[in-house]
Motif scaffolding. Structure first.
Motif, PDB file in Angstrom:
ATOM      1  N   ASP A   1       3.981  13.354  -0.768  1.00 30.95           N
ATOM      2  CA  ASP A   1       2.733  12.624  -0.565  1.00 30.95           C
ATOM      3  C   ASP A   1       2.948  11.379   0.288  1.00 30.95           C
ATOM      4  N   VAL A   2       3.933  11.438   1.194  1.00 25.42           N
ATOM      5  CA  VAL A   2       4.297  10.245   1.952  1.00 25.42           C
ATOM      6  C   VAL A   2       3.132   9.706   2.780  1.00 25.42           C
ATOM      7  N   ALA A   3       2.210  10.569   3.170  1.00 21.35           N
ATOM      8  CA  ALA A   3       1.070  10.100   3.962  1.00 21.35           C
ATOM      9  C   ALA A   3       0.250   9.066   3.206  1.00 21.35           C
ATOM     10  N   THR A   4       0.281   9.133   1.860  1.00 21.53           N
ATOM     11  CA  THR A   4      -0.480   8.177   1.060  1.00 21.53           C
ATOM     12  C   THR A   4       0.409   7.215   0.278  1.00 21.53           C
ATOM     13  N   ASP A   5       1.527   7.724  -0.292  1.00 24.38           N
ATOM     14  CA  ASP A   5       2.358   6.811  -1.093  1.00 24.38           C
ATOM     15  C   ASP A   5       3.453   6.128  -0.277  1.00 24.38           C
ATOM     16  N   ARG A   6       3.770   6.664   0.929  1.00 25.01           N
ATOM     17  CA  ARG A   6       4.715   6.058   1.882  1.00 25.01           C
ATOM     18  C   ARG A   6       6.104   5.866   1.282  1.00 25.01           C
ATOM     19  N   LEU A   7       6.520   6.740   0.360  1.00 19.88           N
ATOM     20  CA  LEU A   7       7.801   6.573  -0.306  1.00 19.88           C
ATOM     21  C   LEU A   7       8.923   7.306   0.423  1.00 19.88           C
ATOM     22  N   VAL A   8      10.028   6.597   0.614  1.00 14.89           N
ATOM     23  CA  VAL A   8      11.257   7.125   1.192  1.00 14.89           C
ATOM     24  C   VAL A   8      12.321   7.104   0.104  1.00 14.89           C
ATOM     25  N   LEU A   9      13.046   8.209  -0.064  1.00 15.44           N
ATOM     26  CA  LEU A   9      14.102   8.296  -1.071  1.00 15.44           C
ATOM     27  C   LEU A   9      15.458   8.386  -0.387  1.00 15.44           C
TER      28      LEU A   9
END
Length: 411
Positions: A158-166
């Protein structure tokens, strides 16, 4: 949306214009951005600066861009590049120990650098190291020792909304998976622990992370120099782990209270999925056999009791799909297309490919032998091409002009 410069980042125009240093300045145009490389103690000569190779003519394959009637994209578009062919073409050169690559919506992408503990963001405007509190924390607390350092990278489904990188990295207290938000100004927010307590050593650290079709995070670990730990279900070493995005054991795991998905692995290096949903994993052997495995939940892959095929009549161990002698493989990152699986080989310095035949697999074939040197990662890009990362600057390869690099090639 501009790309922030990291402190000490220099700008070199692709037309050969004068070099400018402007920390905090926005990069404009189709520019090539160079990172000032970290130098060893007592060394004064800088390492080669990363160079982004952009399309200059021809139709090319550009990443999607916003139109006047559409809102600006959540992430910057990627670089406009010439159409991929069967011959590998440079995208980015002059890197120091790159390890993993992950794409963002719109075609921009992230590259981790193992030893400098930096994350590069590559867009149509250039390439630069991320800044911000997360980047500062990575640089200060990541332990680059032997095969450890800043390793795998994945982006949230959901990176388009939560913008999380792991990110998977080595610290003084062990290997761990952390996450951070890629802020609207393209800086990296504070690091948050996702999964800690993974044993670490100077070698056999695993490091590959990937989100599966089920939305859960899969983590490949190594035995951290303790082979028996791979058979210990209470240890996170020598395993493939399956957790939620928050780091909890994922629903449906063999042991509901454990993140362990499979065990008996020596050093898992690549994770990818067959079109039918089966998990595939590449694994370093010791002296005899490297492996490609189809990973079953709860499966035991034999290390250290067996290396390669067990041919176990009791069925205690799962045999690999394919094995190679270690001198022609050392398979690291892997990627799947509709037709087969592709493995980046380090010691073997080539790309191995195995076709899908119904539920089975074809014989392995190779390409690019010796052309690029050691290959650390391969991913399938949004353009359908394979994107490869070399790793010739890690002390085990023979760097050539432009190394290390990101290249594209048609599968």
């Amino acid at each position: 949306m501009g790309l922030p410069s990291a402190p000490g980042v220099g700008l070199r125009l692709s037309t050969g214009g004068r070099r400018r240093r402007a920390a905090g300045r926005r990069l404009r145009g189709l520019a090539v951005v160079g990172l000032l490389a970290l130098t060893a103690a007592g060394c004064t000569a800088p390492a080669p600066e990363p160079t982004l190779h952009l399309r200059t003519d021809g139709p090319g394959t550009a990443a999607p861009t916003a139109t006047a009637a559409a809102p600006a994209p959540a992430f910057p578009p990627g670089p406009a590049l010439a159409d991929a062919t069967g011959t590998p073409t440079d995208v980015l050169t002059g890197l120091t120990t790159p390890w993993s690559i992950a794409f963002l919506p719109g075609g921009s992408f992230l590259v981790t650098l193992r030893d400098p503990a930096q994350v590069l963001l590559v867009t149509g405007e250039g390439a630069a190291a991320l800044t911000g509190p997360g980047a500062e924390d990575l640089a200060a607390t990541t332990l680059a020792q032997g095969e450890g350092g800043l390793l795998g990278v994945a982006v949230s489904p959901d990176v388009a909304t939560d913008r999380l990188v792991l990110l998977y990295r080595t610290t003084a207290s062990g290997n761990e998976v952390v996450r951070a938000r890629l802020e609207d100004d393209l800086t990296l927010g504070a690091l948050e622990p996702v999964l800690t307590g993974i044993p670490a050593e100077s070698n056999h650290n695993g490091g590959r992370i990937a989100f599966g079709p089920d939305g859960n995070l899969y983590v490949g670990t190594g035995d951290a120099g303790e082979p028996d730990a791979a058979q210990d279900p209470t240890s996170l070493a020598g395993k493939i782990l399956r957790v939620t995005a928050d780091g909890d054991p994922a629903p449906g795991n063999p042991d509901p209270g454990s993140p362990v998905w499979s065990l008996g692995h020596r050093n898992v290096q690549g994770l990818a999925w067959h079109p039918d949903g089966r998990l595939l994993a590449s694994e370093f052997g010791q002296n005899t056999f490297d492996e490609l495995n189809v990973v079953e939940p709860g499966g035991n892959y034999g290390w250290p009791v067996v290396e390669g095929r067990a041919d176990d009549p009791d069925g205690d161990f799962v045999d690999p799909v394919t094995t190679w002698s270690t001198d022609v493989a050392s398979p690291s990152g892997i990627a799947t297309t509709d037709d087969g699986v592709h493995l980046a080989a380090l010691r073997g310095e080539r790309l191995w490919s195995i076709g899908f035949l119904g539920d089975g697999f074809a014989d392995a074939g190779d390409s690019l032998e010796g052309v690029l040197g050691r290959l650390r990662d391969v991913v399938r890009g949004p353009d359908g091409a394979l994107w490869l990362l070399t790793q010739n600057t890690d002390g085990r390869g023979e760097p050539r002009a432009g190394d290390d690099r990101v290249v594209r090639v048609l599968p």
